[in-house]
Motif scaffolding. Structure first.
Motif, PDB file in Angstrom:
ATOM      1  N   ASN A 185       6.773   7.490  16.188  1.00 59.61           N
ATOM      2  CA  ASN A 185       7.339   7.122  14.884  1.00 59.61           C
ATOM      3  C   ASN A 185       6.426   6.232  14.048  1.00 59.61           C
ATOM      4  N   ARG A 186       5.378   5.673  14.658  1.00 66.29           N
ATOM      5  CA  ARG A 186       4.420   4.898  13.868  1.00 66.29           C
ATOM      6  C   ARG A 186       3.751   5.750  12.801  1.00 66.29           C
ATOM      7  N   PHE A 187       3.718   7.050  13.011  1.00 68.22           N
ATOM      8  CA  PHE A 187       3.029   7.934  12.080  1.00 68.22           C
ATOM      9  C   PHE A 187       3.971   8.597  11.076  1.00 68.22           C
ATOM     10  N   VAL A 188       5.205   8.077  11.024  1.00 68.26           N
ATOM     11  CA  VAL A 188       6.140   8.420   9.950  1.00 68.26           C
ATOM     12  C   VAL A 188       6.329   7.133   9.149  1.00 68.26           C
ATOM     13  N   LEU A 189       5.626   7.020   8.044  1.00 64.19           N
ATOM     14  CA  LEU A 189       5.647   5.774   7.284  1.00 64.19           C
ATOM     15  C   LEU A 189       7.010   5.555   6.643  1.00 64.19           C
ATOM     16  N   ALA A 190       7.362   4.294   6.517  1.00 61.37           N
ATOM     17  CA  ALA A 190       8.648   3.945   5.924  1.00 61.37           C
ATOM     18  C   ALA A 190       8.600   4.131   4.417  1.00 61.37           C
ATOM     19  N   ILE A 191       9.586   4.815   3.885  1.00 62.75           N
ATOM     20  CA  ILE A 191       9.709   4.941   2.433  1.00 62.75           C
ATOM     21  C   ILE A 191       9.920   3.542   1.860  1.00 62.75           C
ATOM     22  N   PRO A 192       9.237   3.192   0.780  1.00 56.51           N
ATOM     23  CA  PRO A 192       9.363   1.841   0.216  1.00 56.51           C
ATOM     24  C   PRO A 192      10.814   1.425   0.016  1.00 56.51           C
ATOM     25  N   ASP A 193      11.113   0.171   0.330  1.00 53.11           N
ATOM     26  CA  ASP A 193      12.478  -0.352   0.271  1.00 53.11           C
ATOM     27  C   ASP A 193      13.141  -0.082  -1.076  1.00 53.11           C
ATOM     28  N   SER A 194      12.382  -0.202  -2.139  1.00 55.71           N
ATOM     29  CA  SER A 194      12.960  -0.060  -3.469  1.00 55.71           C
ATOM     30  C   SER A 194      13.344   1.367  -3.800  1.00 55.71           C
ATOM     31  N   MET A 205       0.831  -1.199   0.000  1.00 62.36           N
ATOM     32  CA  MET A 205       0.000   0.000   0.000  1.00 62.36           C
ATOM     33  C   MET A 205       0.869   1.254   0.000  1.00 62.36           C
ATOM     34  N   PHE A 206       1.896   1.262   0.862  1.00 62.89           N
ATOM     35  CA  PHE A 206       2.818   2.405   0.907  1.00 62.89           C
ATOM     36  C   PHE A 206       3.487   2.605  -0.453  1.00 62.89           C
ATOM     37  N   SER A 207       3.953   1.496  -1.017  1.00 70.46           N
ATOM     38  CA  SER A 207       4.635   1.567  -2.309  1.00 70.46           C
ATOM     39  C   SER A 207       3.704   2.076  -3.398  1.00 70.46           C
ATOM     40  N   GLY A 208       2.444   1.643  -3.345  1.00 70.79           N
ATOM     41  CA  GLY A 208       1.472   2.097  -4.342  1.00 70.79           C
ATOM     42  C   GLY A 208       1.222   3.588  -4.261  1.00 70.79           C
ATOM     43  N   LEU A 266       2.671  13.516   0.473  1.00 75.75           N
ATOM     44  CA  LEU A 266       3.764  12.581   0.723  1.00 75.75           C
ATOM     45  C   LEU A 266       4.555  12.949   1.971  1.00 75.75           C
ATOM     46  N   VAL A 267       4.825  14.240   2.157  1.00 73.98           N
ATOM     47  CA  VAL A 267       5.615  14.630   3.330  1.00 73.98           C
ATOM     48  C   VAL A 267       4.806  14.440   4.605  1.00 73.98           C
ATOM     49  N   LYS A 268       3.483  14.575   4.537  1.00 73.06           N
ATOM     50  CA  LYS A 268       2.654  14.311   5.714  1.00 73.06           C
ATOM     51  C   LYS A 268       2.729  12.840   6.120  1.00 73.06           C
ATOM     52  N   LEU A 269       2.805  11.960   5.135  1.00 74.64           N
ATOM     53  CA  LEU A 269       2.824  10.526   5.410  1.00 74.64           C
ATOM     54  C   LEU A 269       4.212  10.008   5.759  1.00 74.64           C
ATOM     55  N   PHE A 270       5.218  10.425   4.989  1.00 70.11           N
ATOM     56  CA  PHE A 270       6.527   9.787   5.058  1.00 70.11           C
ATOM     57  C   PHE A 270       7.582  10.609   5.804  1.00 70.11           C
ATOM     58  N   ALA A 271       7.174  11.599   6.570  1.00 70.22           N
ATOM     59  CA  ALA A 271       8.125  12.420   7.320  1.00 70.22           C
ATOM     60  C   ALA A 271       7.480  12.890   8.615  1.00 70.22           C
ATOM     61  N   PRO A 272       8.275  13.277   9.587  1.00 69.52           N
ATOM     62  CA  PRO A 272       7.705  13.845  10.804  1.00 69.52           C
ATOM     63  C   PRO A 272       7.092  15.210  10.521  1.00 69.52           C
ATOM     64  N   ALA A 273       6.194  15.634  11.380  1.00 71.52           N
ATOM     65  CA  ALA A 273       5.614  16.967  11.249  1.00 71.52           C
ATOM     66  C   ALA A 273       6.694  18.012  11.479  1.00 71.52           C
ATOM     67  N   PRO A 274       6.595  19.172  10.840  1.00 71.09           N
ATOM     68  CA  PRO A 274       7.626  20.203  10.997  1.00 71.09           C
ATOM     69  C   PRO A 274       7.906  20.578  12.447  1.00 71.09           C
ATOM     70  N   MET A 275       6.882  20.581  13.298  1.00 69.48           N
ATOM     71  CA  MET A 275       7.118  20.971  14.690  1.00 69.48           C
ATOM     72  C   MET A 275       7.982  19.955  15.430  1.00 69.48           C
ATOM     73  N   TRP A 306       3.292   5.864  -3.012  1.00 74.45           N
ATOM     74  CA  TRP A 306       4.547   6.516  -3.422  1.00 74.45           C
ATOM     75  C   TRP A 306       4.672   6.546  -4.951  1.00 74.45           C
ATOM     76  N   SER A 307       4.492   5.394  -5.565  1.00 73.85           N
ATOM     77  CA  SER A 307       4.644   5.299  -7.019  1.00 73.85           C
ATOM     78  C   SER A 307       3.601   6.138  -7.748  1.00 73.85           C
ATOM     79  N   ALA A 308       2.337   6.037  -7.319  1.00 76.77           N
ATOM     80  CA  ALA A 308       1.275   6.774  -7.999  1.00 76.77           C
ATOM     81  C   ALA A 308       1.460   8.272  -7.849  1.00 76.77           C
ATOM     82  N   ALA A 309       1.866   8.712  -6.665  1.00 75.07           N
ATOM     83  CA  ALA A 309       2.068  10.148  -6.441  1.00 75.07           C
ATOM     84  C   ALA A 309       3.201  10.674  -7.317  1.00 75.07           C
TER      85      ALA A 309
END
Length: 487
Positions: free
Chosen positions: A474-483, A103-106, A158-167, A108-111
């Motif tokens: 950290n559960r709410f910072v999704l892992a960037i797809p391995d590939s 799901m994460f990979s999908g 993407l940054v909301k999903l795959f990165a920490p919040a700016p604060m 990332w790729s689609a975006a």
């Protein structure tokens, strides 16, 4: 490992073969066209932009994960016992599950595929002769502005999903910000740089679309529900300039800027953007181009299932109900959490947002098929709300409160509460009380629209689900797809 660039180097024809999105543009190519032919005239640019909207509306982006799917499940908005296996794993934050990783990979790729197509349009239109467009510079700027705005919005998602919040952390490397086409290797930028680029794209876009939306084709923006669902017959240039009230229009981009500035912790600029919209275009503003759906339209078999009157930006896909039905199959109800609904919208408190909840199964009308024979009701089956005017009210109220203008903040907050049928008046100026009520409103208003979890994330505010406290860790910072991690 496959690098990010291999995802980005795509043929624009993938987007252009999508059909059915007549809300935006009722044309599509008969076959795959070369760049020279596709971008030889205005129609080609219109087709290309239509393809981007189609991609964004699809099953891997706003058609599921960014609305009723992943984002809503992360916010614990469903009864976990009523969802399918993949959503069950998401609600348990089991990021090691292979299907969840897919799901994460999908996403990332689609975006990034969609961003690549935005960049292709931008590259081609910046060198195009304005004389090929029927409305000359106005149309050229409009298409360029929409492409930039879509690019900015998708990077923001993407940054909301795959990165920490700016604060929490501005300096950590987050995601690549793609500004060119083709792009073979792009290293990730920090959260701070990504946010600055999102803001620049949106600020530039707003200036590019302003002539069309406030002067040339103002009629497509000013007829309220008629423009939202039926379009305007008075626009210059034909169907392409219709349905502006749901596309990347001037007001929507301003609203997205208010959202982005607030997420970035810049309350001063968020206040400026929200205040302008509130005083000019809102139901309380001078022009009143948008309204709030009234209570009578929120119930019965002909209900407005999306409460669509105040939607500023939406994507549109005729397959949306199909996506939801296919996911549910015949085994899952995808019911909302009964306890959470009763906490935020108790039966004893009048609030017509509860009219969208089936009191027997506790399913939401937002994503179930509206079987009404009335056209404007059925039109909502295909609409994916992305930004509402209610959110502008919340942003305005929060930033007013933080600026010390507490009485004004309470007035604005109560306006949206009362517009949704609540008869009580919220009056506390204690910060803890104010934010509790504000977050309660987020849960009522954005149920299953994919927004609630990011309100918690931006302010590092824990989710409280029954007796369980869920911190924004950290559960709410999704892992960037391995590939995509071998830069």
């Amino acid at each position: 490992m496959r690098k990010l660039s291999s995802i980005l180097y795509v043929s624009l024809a993938v987007a252009l073969c999508c059909t059915g999105c007549k809300k935006w543009l009722d044309v599509h190519p008969e076959n795959n066209l070369s760049d020279d032919k596709l971008f030889a005239d205005a129609n080609g640019f219109r087709i290309a932009l239509n393809g981007v909207y189609q991609q964004a509306s699809g099953y891997q982006l706003y058609g599921k994960p960014l609305s009723w799917g992943l984002a809503s499940a992360m916010g614990q908005e469903y009864d976990r016992n009523t969802v399918d296996g993949d959503m069950y794993q998401v609600m348990g934050y089991n990021w090691d599950d292979d299907n969840v990783k897919g799901m994460f990979s999908g996403i990332w790729s689609a975006a990034y595929n969609t961003i690549a197509n935005c960049n292709k349009i931008i590259t081609e239109i910046e060198k195009a002769d304005t004389m090929i467009f029927p409305l000359k510079g106005v149309e050229r700027d409009l298409i360029l502005g929409e492409a930039k705005a879509l690019r900015g919005l998708l990077h923001f998602e993407l940054v909301k999903l795959f990165a920490p919040a700016p604060m929490k952390n501005r300096t950590v490397n987050a995601i690549p910000y793609q500004l060119s086409y083709p792009s073979y290797v792009t290293a990730p930028s920090t959260v701070d740089v990504v946010m600055k680029n999102v803001i620049k794209d949106l600020e530039d876009a707003q200036q590019l679309v302003v002539r069309n939306d406030t002067i040339t084709n103002r009629s497509a923006m000013s007829q309220k529900l008629q423009s939202l669902l039926s379009g305007s017959s008075q626009t210059q240039g034909g169907l392409f300039f219709n349905f502006r009230m749901h596309r990347m229009n001037y007001v929507a981009i301003q609203g997205l800027l208010a959202r982005v500035y607030l997420y970035n912790g810049d309350r001063e600029n968020a206040l400026k953007k929200a205040e302008f919209l509130y005083k000019t275009y809102s139901p309380a503003g001078r022009l009143k181009w948008w309204a709030f759906t009234n209570e009578s339209e929120s119930k019965g078999e002909n209900k407005y299932s999306k409460l669509v009157d105040d939607v500023i930006l939406a994507f549109y896909d005729t397959r949306l109900i199909e996506y939801f039905v296919t996911t549910k199959a015949s085994w899952y109800d995808f019911a909302v959490s009964r306890s959470e609904v009763n906490k935020y919208m108790p039966p004893t408190e009048r609030d017509y947002r509860r009219n969208l909840i089936d009191e027997a199964k506790y399913t939401s009308a937002k994503w179930n098929e509206n079987l009404s024979t009335w056209q404007w009701r059925k039109e909502q089956n295909s609409i994916i709300p992305v930004l509402r005017f209610s959110e502008i009210y919340y942003i305005y109220s929060e930033t007013l409160f933080e600026a010390g203008r507490t009485n004004e903040a309470l007035t604005v907050l109560n306006q949206i509460r009362n517009a949704r049928g609540r008869t009580t008046t919220f009056s506390s100026t204690v910060p803890g009380d104010f934010y509790k009520e504000l977050f309660d409103e987020f849960h009522r208003e954005f149920l299953l629209e994919g927004q609630v979890i990011f309100q918690h994330k931006r302010l590092d505010r824990s989710l409280q689900v029954e007796t369980q406290t869920i911190p924004m860790d950290n559960r709410f910072v999704l892992a960037i797809p391995d590939s995509e991690t071998n830069f």
